[in-house]
Scaffold this motif. Structure first.
Motif, PDB file in Angstrom:
ATOM      1  N   ILE A  58      22.349  65.585  47.167  1.00  0.00           N
ATOM      2  CA  ILE A  58      22.941  64.238  47.281  1.00  0.00           C
ATOM      3  C   ILE A  58      22.546  63.632  48.626  1.00  0.00           C
ATOM      4  N   LEU A  59      22.612  64.456  49.675  1.00  0.00           N
ATOM      5  CA  LEU A  59      22.237  63.967  51.006  1.00  0.00           C
ATOM      6  C   LEU A  59      20.773  63.505  51.021  1.00  0.00           C
ATOM      7  N   PHE A  60      19.877  64.325  50.440  1.00  0.00           N
ATOM      8  CA  PHE A  60      18.454  63.982  50.441  1.00  0.00           C
ATOM      9  C   PHE A  60      18.182  62.720  49.617  1.00  0.00           C
ATOM     10  N   ILE A  61      18.964  62.549  48.535  1.00  0.00           N
ATOM     11  CA  ILE A  61      18.774  61.336  47.719  1.00  0.00           C
ATOM     12  C   ILE A  61      19.115  60.108  48.576  1.00  0.00           C
ATOM     13  N   LEU A  62      20.209  60.222  49.328  1.00  0.00           N
ATOM     14  CA  LEU A  62      20.612  59.075  50.160  1.00  0.00           C
ATOM     15  C   LEU A  62      19.612  58.822  51.288  1.00  0.00           C
ATOM     16  N   VAL A  63      19.138  59.920  51.905  1.00  0.00           N
ATOM     17  CA  VAL A  63      18.293  59.750  53.093  1.00  0.00           C
ATOM     18  C   VAL A  63      16.826  59.490  52.733  1.00  0.00           C
ATOM     19  N   PHE A  64      16.327  60.128  51.677  1.00  0.00           N
ATOM     20  CA  PHE A  64      14.895  60.005  51.372  1.00  0.00           C
ATOM     21  C   PHE A  64      14.618  59.206  50.091  1.00  0.00           C
ATOM     22  N   THR A  65      15.308  59.543  48.993  1.00  0.00           N
ATOM     23  CA  THR A  65      14.939  58.953  47.703  1.00  0.00           C
ATOM     24  C   THR A  65      15.189  57.438  47.685  1.00  0.00           C
ATOM     25  N   LEU A  66      16.401  57.052  48.030  1.00  0.00           N
ATOM     26  CA  LEU A  66      16.741  55.622  47.911  1.00  0.00           C
ATOM     27  C   LEU A  66      15.889  54.750  48.844  1.00  0.00           C
ATOM     28  N   PRO A  67      15.726  55.130  50.135  1.00  0.00           N
ATOM     29  CA  PRO A  67      14.859  54.300  50.982  1.00  0.00           C
ATOM     30  C   PRO A  67      13.421  54.239  50.450  1.00  0.00           C
ATOM     31  N   SER A  68      12.883  55.383  49.958  1.00  0.00           N
ATOM     32  CA  SER A  68      11.496  55.363  49.443  1.00  0.00           C
ATOM     33  C   SER A  68      11.413  54.436  48.239  1.00  0.00           C
ATOM     34  N   LEU A  69      12.411  54.526  47.362  1.00  0.00           N
ATOM     35  CA  LEU A  69      12.415  53.678  46.160  1.00  0.00           C
ATOM     36  C   LEU A  69      12.442  52.197  46.556  1.00  0.00           C
ATOM     37  N   PHE A  70      13.263  51.892  47.540  1.00  0.00           N
ATOM     38  CA  PHE A  70      13.394  50.506  48.002  1.00  0.00           C
ATOM     39  C   PHE A  70      12.051  50.008  48.570  1.00  0.00           C
ATOM     40  N   ILE A  71      11.454  50.803  49.463  1.00  0.00           N
ATOM     41  CA  ILE A  71      10.203  50.376  50.122  1.00  0.00           C
ATOM     42  C   ILE A  71       9.084  50.231  49.083  1.00  0.00           C
ATOM     43  N   LEU A  72       8.997  51.189  48.147  1.00  0.00           N
ATOM     44  CA  LEU A  72       7.900  51.127  47.166  1.00  0.00           C
ATOM     45  C   LEU A  72       8.104  49.995  46.155  1.00  0.00           C
ATOM     46  N   SER A  73       9.365  49.635  45.894  1.00  0.00           N
ATOM     47  CA  SER A  73       9.612  48.509  44.987  1.00  0.00           C
ATOM     48  C   SER A  73       9.156  47.212  45.656  1.00  0.00           C
ATOM     49  N   ILE A  74       9.452  47.097  46.957  1.00  0.00           N
ATOM     50  CA  ILE A  74       8.985  45.898  47.699  1.00  0.00           C
ATOM     51  C   ILE A  74       7.455  45.865  47.681  1.00  0.00           C
ATOM     52  N   ARG A  75       6.839  47.054  47.908  1.00  0.00           N
ATOM     53  CA  ARG A  75       5.367  47.128  47.903  1.00  0.00           C
ATOM     54  C   ARG A  75       4.822  46.666  46.556  1.00  0.00           C
TER      55      ARG A  75
ATOM     56  N   LYS B   2       1.083  47.585  43.238  1.00  0.00           N
ATOM     57  CA  LYS B   2       0.834  49.031  43.136  1.00  0.00           C
ATOM     58  C   LYS B   2       2.045  49.749  42.522  1.00  0.00           C
ATOM     59  N   ASP B   3       1.779  50.676  41.583  1.00  0.00           N
ATOM     60  CA  ASP B   3       2.885  51.354  40.894  1.00  0.00           C
ATOM     61  C   ASP B   3       3.798  52.119  41.849  1.00  0.00           C
ATOM     62  N   VAL B   4       5.073  52.163  41.485  1.00  0.00           N
ATOM     63  CA  VAL B   4       6.041  52.890  42.311  1.00  0.00           C
ATOM     64  C   VAL B   4       5.908  54.394  42.057  1.00  0.00           C
ATOM     65  N   PHE B   5       5.625  54.769  40.800  1.00  0.00           N
ATOM     66  CA  PHE B   5       5.604  56.195  40.433  1.00  0.00           C
ATOM     67  C   PHE B   5       4.229  56.635  39.928  1.00  0.00           C
ATOM     68  N   VAL B   6       3.960  57.924  40.096  1.00  0.00           N
ATOM     69  CA  VAL B   6       2.845  58.543  39.361  1.00  0.00           C
ATOM     70  C   VAL B   6       3.458  59.702  38.563  1.00  0.00           C
TER      71      VAL B   6
ATOM     72  N   ASN C 277       4.546  57.120  44.380  1.00  0.00           N
ATOM     73  CA  ASN C 277       3.099  56.911  44.504  1.00  0.00           C
ATOM     74  C   ASN C 277       2.670  56.731  45.973  1.00  0.00           C
ATOM     75  N   VAL C 278       2.852  57.790  46.780  1.00  0.00           N
ATOM     76  CA  VAL C 278       2.393  57.791  48.176  1.00  0.00           C
ATOM     77  C   VAL C 278       1.795  59.157  48.465  1.00  0.00           C
ATOM     78  N   ASN C 279       0.997  59.244  49.553  1.00  0.00           N
ATOM     79  CA  ASN C 279       0.325  60.509  49.828  1.00  0.00           C
ATOM     80  C   ASN C 279       1.182  61.518  50.568  1.00  0.00           C
ATOM     81  N   ALA C 280       1.975  61.038  51.543  1.00  0.00           N
ATOM     82  CA  ALA C 280       2.734  61.972  52.385  1.00  0.00           C
ATOM     83  C   ALA C 280       3.668  62.806  51.500  1.00  0.00           C
ATOM     84  N   TRP C 281       3.726  64.109  51.805  1.00  0.00           N
ATOM     85  CA  TRP C 281       4.407  65.044  50.910  1.00  0.00           C
ATOM     86  C   TRP C 281       5.884  64.708  50.697  1.00  0.00           C
ATOM     87  N   LEU C 282       6.605  64.482  51.794  1.00  0.00           N
ATOM     88  CA  LEU C 282       8.056  64.320  51.651  1.00  0.00           C
ATOM     89  C   LEU C 282       8.440  63.074  50.860  1.00  0.00           C
ATOM     90  N   PRO C 283       7.921  61.865  51.236  1.00  0.00           N
ATOM     91  CA  PRO C 283       8.285  60.712  50.413  1.00  0.00           C
ATOM     92  C   PRO C 283       7.800  60.851  48.968  1.00  0.00           C
TER      93      PRO C 283
END
Ligand code: UDP
Length: 442
Positions: free
Chosen positions: A48-65, A71-75, A93-99
């Motif tokens: 739950i913590l990781f979803i709040l700290v990593f998943t939601l911000p990544s989803l937000f940034i990639l949706s804006i992108r 560019k697709d949000v998911f692969v 859909n990003v290269n860095a492992w964690l996001p």
């Protein structure tokens, strides 16, 4: 039913197991049961913590992108889930492992993935038998030992061996330990598939190859009787070249220089030439011994304190019964007065592979100065290797090496000698790499 699952079940029937009794993980005692409950709660809370700290911000940034670039949000990726069933994953859909993998934490809550577990196997490309049917029964983990090992680039076993290693050592809250160990691994990790064959740091070119290729190269040089000095460089060596210009020239001139140490891994990443494998003498020696044993090459051990090479010889011969050690000698002698006699001993013994353990840069200077009169076709500088193999100094445990913290262990063992090398040397080295990246001058 999927053909792979049928294949798995046929395989298990042959071994006298049925799918029904596959999971017999009922806890044997209440203590173990409580630890498992505690771990399950921690796993859910962390997810739950990781979803709040990593998943939601990544989803937000990639949706804006996506809004701006399309560019697709998911692969999509299809892997083997628990019980070898196909599991479709949506990665960011990003290269860095964690996001990229942060989209997966949600599957820990839906119990399709574990936070820590066995490694992922691609459903489309990995055949069920080569993926090891037994391993495919387990739930894959977002963090896994294979990920940690491959991040530090140490020459480890195969993916299957690593997963078995993980399962054998899994107990109590050890998965939490693995989670902690993954933090430095994230720092070193890179997803680059294309590797340059050379890494150039400060104008010193290192061969960026796998351990197996390095052994092939050594084997080839021995077969061709092509005299070859072999050196390893770590961040400490690369710091030394700033004050020792002779050593610098030797490394620049030499054709076979191997990259050793997690600092070189980080430097390679900074310079855009990621390391394929960490090649150090200590991990290479067993391969050299196997090669020498199978082809009848003789190894001479030159260096370290009195009787260290002799102890190492006894230990190696215990392990490799047919290995021929052509001689041993300590490394504290006067080059001017005694080198000729030492060299004639090495030559008369018919040495093919000479290991010189004087520490850097002495061993490189010795090989460069006397190499022509030494008949051994492989002349390798190996630093403190004899001290490890004679058990004079204990080497860091595997888990510390896997996460790139061997240097911390060496620092703890010999703080007086090592503090300068690591506490000052490591940051200084990374600063110098940064400066080199900016203006390519030393
Ligand atoms: N040594 C030697 N002759 C010398 C100085 C050092 O044989 O004149 C040995 C020393 O006993 C030790 C090795 O060289 O076994 C150096 O180990 P160190 O850990 O410093 O080497 P590194 O792996 O860091 O290059």
């Amino acid at each position: 039913m999927n053909k792979d699952i049928r294949q798995l079940e046929t395989f298990e029937k042959r071994l006298g197991r049925s799918p029904k009794n596959r999971f017999h993980l009922l806890p044997q005692d209440i203590g173990l049961f409580l630890v498992r409950c505690l771990y399950a709660i921690i796993e859910i809370l962390l997810s739950i913590l990781f979803i709040l700290v990593f998943t939601l911000p990544s989803l937000f940034i990639l949706s804006i992108r996506k809004l701006f670039t399309g560019k697709d949000v998911f692969v999509q990726k299809m892997i083997y889930g628990a019980d070898a069933r196909p599991l479709k994953l949506q990665l960011f859909n990003v290269n860095a492992w964690l996001p990229r993998h942060s989209s997966l934490f949600i599957h820990v809550l839906s119990r399709k993935l574990s936070l820590v577990g066995v490694s992922f196997r691609d459903y489309e490309t990995v055949n069920i038998m080569e993926g090891d049917p037994w391993l495919l029964r387990f739930k894959p983990g977002i963090i896994n030992l294979h990920f940690i090992q491959s991040s530090s680039r140490i020459a480890a076993g195969t993916q299957n061996q690593t997963d078995w290693d993980y399962l054998h050592h899994r107990k109590g809250l050890s998965d939490l330990m693995l989670l902690l160990l993954s933090i430095p691994a994230l720092l070193y990790h890179h997803t680059e598939e294309n590797h340059d064959r050379e890494i150039d740091i400060f104008g010193i070119k290192m061969l960026n190859i796998m351990m197996s290729e390095a052994i092939e190269l050594i084997d080839q040089r021995l077969t061709d009787k092509h005299k070859t000095p072999v050196f390893f460089v770590n961040p400490d060596c690369l710091n030394k070249v700033f004050i020792d210009k002779d050593y610098y020239r030797i490394l620049q001139m030499n054709e076979v220089v191997f990259p050793d140490g997690i600092g070189i891994n980080l430097a390679g990443k900074m310079l855009g030439t990621p390391l394929r494998q960490n090649l150090n003498g200590t991990d290479m020696l067993p391969h050299i011994c196997e090669l020498a044993q199978s082809k009848g090459y003789k190894i001479y051990l030159l260096g370290a304190g009195p009787s260290v090479a002799e102890t190492m010889k006894a230990k190696l011969q215990q392990k490799y019964a047919k290995l021929e050690i052509s001689g041993t000698r300590h490394g504290f002698f006067n080059w001017e007065k005694e080198a000729d006699q030492v060299i004639s001993e090495i030559n008369q013994a018919g040495t093919d592979i000479l290991l010189v353990a004087f520490g850097a840069p002495n061993q490189e200077k010795f090989i460069t100065r006397y190499g022509n009169s030494i008949n051994a076709n492989i002349q390798m500088g190996v630093g403190g290797l004899f001290d490890f193999y004679s058990d004079r100094i204990t080497r860091a445990p595997l888990w510390m090496r896997q996460i790139g913290l061997e240097w911390v262990f060496r620092l703890m063992k010999e703080p007086k000698r090592m503090w300068k090398r690591y506490i000052i040397g490591n940051p200084l080295f990374l600063f110098r790499v940064f400066r080199w990246k900016m203006n390519r001058t030393v």
